[in-house]
Write an enzyme that holds these catalytic residues in place. Structure first.
Site, PDB file in Angstrom:
ATOM      1  N   HIS A 122       1.207   6.149  -9.316  1.00  0.00           N
ATOM      2  CA  HIS A 122       0.952   5.014 -10.215  1.00  0.00           C
ATOM      3  C   HIS A 122      -0.040   5.525 -11.255  1.00  0.00           C
ATOM      4  CE1 HIS A 122       0.621   0.631 -11.203  1.00  0.00           C
ATOM      5  NE2 HIS A 122      -0.402   1.137 -11.870  1.00  0.00           N
TER       6      HIS A 122
ATOM      7  N   LYS B  87       2.995   8.033  -1.909  1.00  0.00           N
ATOM      8  CA  LYS B  87       2.668   7.278  -3.110  1.00  0.00           C
ATOM      9  C   LYS B  87       1.157   7.274  -3.331  1.00  0.00           C
ATOM     10  CE  LYS B  87       2.995   4.392  -6.517  1.00  0.00           C
ATOM     11  NZ  LYS B  87       3.944   3.471  -7.097  1.00  0.00           N
TER      12      LYS B  87
ATOM     13  N   HIS C  91      10.129  -2.538  -4.556  1.00  0.00           N
ATOM     14  CA  HIS C  91       9.292  -3.288  -3.612  1.00  0.00           C
ATOM     15  C   HIS C  91      10.172  -4.275  -2.853  1.00  0.00           C
ATOM     16  CE1 HIS C  91       5.503  -1.889  -5.470  1.00  0.00           C
ATOM     17  NE2 HIS C  91       6.240  -1.875  -6.578  1.00  0.00           N
TER      18      HIS C  91
ATOM     19  N   HIS D  99      12.340   3.300  -7.310  1.00  0.00           N
ATOM     20  CA  HIS D  99      11.039   2.624  -7.159  1.00  0.00           C
ATOM     21  C   HIS D  99      11.312   1.145  -6.915  1.00  0.00           C
ATOM     22  CE1 HIS D  99       6.634   2.000  -8.498  1.00  0.00           C
ATOM     23  NE2 HIS D  99       7.086   0.835  -8.074  1.00  0.00           N
TER      24      HIS D  99
ATOM     25  N   HIS E 298       7.191   4.347 -13.203  1.00  0.00           N
ATOM     26  CA  HIS E 298       7.233   3.321 -14.249  1.00  0.00           C
ATOM     27  C   HIS E 298       6.433   3.715 -15.500  1.00  0.00           C
ATOM     28  CE1 HIS E 298       3.623   2.350 -12.049  1.00  0.00           C
ATOM     29  NE2 HIS E 298       4.219   1.611 -11.148  1.00  0.00           N
TER      30      HIS E 298
ATOM     31  N   ASP F 128      11.220  -0.923 -10.145  1.00  0.00           N
ATOM     32  CA  ASP F 128       9.934  -1.565  -9.832  1.00  0.00           C
ATOM     33  C   ASP F 128      10.135  -3.059  -9.640  1.00  0.00           C
ATOM     34  OD1 ASP F 128       7.259  -1.796  -9.262  1.00  0.00           O
ATOM     35  OD2 ASP F 128       6.605  -1.761 -11.342  1.00  0.00           O
TER      36      ASP F 128
END
Ligand code: NCD
Ligand code: ZN
Length: 345
Positions: A137, A100, A16, A14, A175, A247
């Site tokens: 999420h 996602k 970004h 995970h 997460h 994350d």
């Protein structure tokens, strides 16, 4: 005494990476240690179609450091108008590894997310059929639900009903931050969870006691200590249902240190050092490889990486930069609050 630990090269399930100048600066921070990463699609505008994912993958690959063999594992951002045919094509060609699901408004750049799960059932049914996993999420956005309860309520209102309706769909609860989440993942089939580095280290006191610490603000928000303990127990247990998703989510300092600061912790550069430290403290260094390098590939149905990485424990603390400088502005690196003795070089 200096000691070393050699493990299969890790993956980040995970991550970004953003785009443009930010992408350029943060990418090497991940490729240094990690062979692959699940790339989050919450750009502005989001990565929604196969064509978007192809273009984003090309932009990432164009910025890879020389000699890097890093593979970005692309994802699509599920919207209420996502076309099951496009998803199937992108999955069949190996372009994407997952979709996602962001509940609309749950976190950074999630406005195009899902409001009504019924509207995305055709896509989810297709994913179950072709074996494409769904990253979730896991927080409700109902304004009446307290921010510290949003994960637990999501399990009850969304996750359990979805799994009852579509048991064949493989889900990654991204997460996870609560004991409730850990317990749910342990109790159900076809579901695994990623755990971040920072949620293994900080609780909500670190965020709020003695002054507000914007660089510890992320979503899902850090919970009370008992939850951190549950996450640590899950991560260090070797249980194949739990694996690393950092994350790592860079925002520039002005965007963090603001009257309305962005959510996200940037931890790519020192994640492996932090993890080695806490696994060692927990007497579980022998479980680090399962968490960072073995369990993720098994759940995703991918082979583990063929090459290895060696971590070294030094006698004196290792210096990591407090910030990395990007063309978009400075980004503060996660501060675990203790000296780090491990490094990957
Ligand atoms: C992430 C981001 O900044 O994109 N922020 C965060 O606090 N984790 C979004 C997300 O994963 O929720
Ligand atoms: Zn994220």
């Amino acid at each position: 005494m200096q000691k070393t630990l050699t493990i299969t090269r890790p993956d980040d399930w995970h991550l970004h990476l953003r785009d443009g100048d930010m992408l350029k600066a943060v990418l090497p921070e991940t490729t240094r240690d990690f062979a692959r990463a699940i790339i989050m699609p919450n750009l502005v505008p989001p990565v929604i179609t196969g064509d978007d994912a192809t273009a984003y993958r090309n932009r990432i690959n164009a910025l890879l450091p020389e000699g890097s063999r890093f593979t970005p594992l692309m994802t699509l951002y599920l919207t209420e108008t996502t076309d099951p045919g496009d998803v199937t094509r992108a999955a069949r060609t190996g372009l994407i590894t997952a979709l996602k699901l962001y509940p609309a408004g749950a976190t950074t750049n999630s406005d195009s997310g899902v409001r009504d799960i019924d509207k995305v059932m055709p896509v989810l049914e297709r994913m179950a059929k072709i074996g494409l996993p769904l990253c979730v999420h896991g927080e409700v956005t109902d304004p009446d639900v307290d921010i510290f309860d949003r994960e637990a309520v999501f399990i009850e209102r969304v996750l359990q009903p979805l799994q009852a309706r579509l048991p064949a769909l493989r889900i990654i609860m991204e997460h996870v931050t609560t004991r409730d989440g850990v317990d749910y993942v342990n109790s159900a089939d076809n579901i695994a969870a990623t755990i971040t580095t920072h949620h293994l280290i900080i609780n909500r006191n670190h965020l709020l006691v003695g002054g507000i610490k914007p660089h510890y603000y992320c979503l899902p928000i850090a919970k009370r200590e008992a939850h951190r303990q549950a996450l640590l127990a899950a991560a260090t247990s070797g249980n194949p249902k739990f694996f690393l998703g950092t994350d790592s989510a860079p925002h520039t300092d002005p965007n963090k240190q603001s009257a309305c600061g962005c959510a996200g912790v940037f931890s790519a550069s020192n994640t492996m050092a932090c993890l080695a430290h806490i696994f060692e403290d927990a007497g579980a260094l022998d479980k680090l490889e399962a968490f960072t390098s073995r369990n993720g590939p098994v759940f995703y149905g991918l082979p583990p990486n063929a090459d290895k990485i060696t971590l070294t424990r030094h006698e004196t603390p290792v210096a990591f930069p407090a910030k990395i400088h990007t063309g978009a502005g400075d980004v503060t690196l996660f501060d675990p609050g203790f000296a780090l003795y491990w490094s990957t070089i």
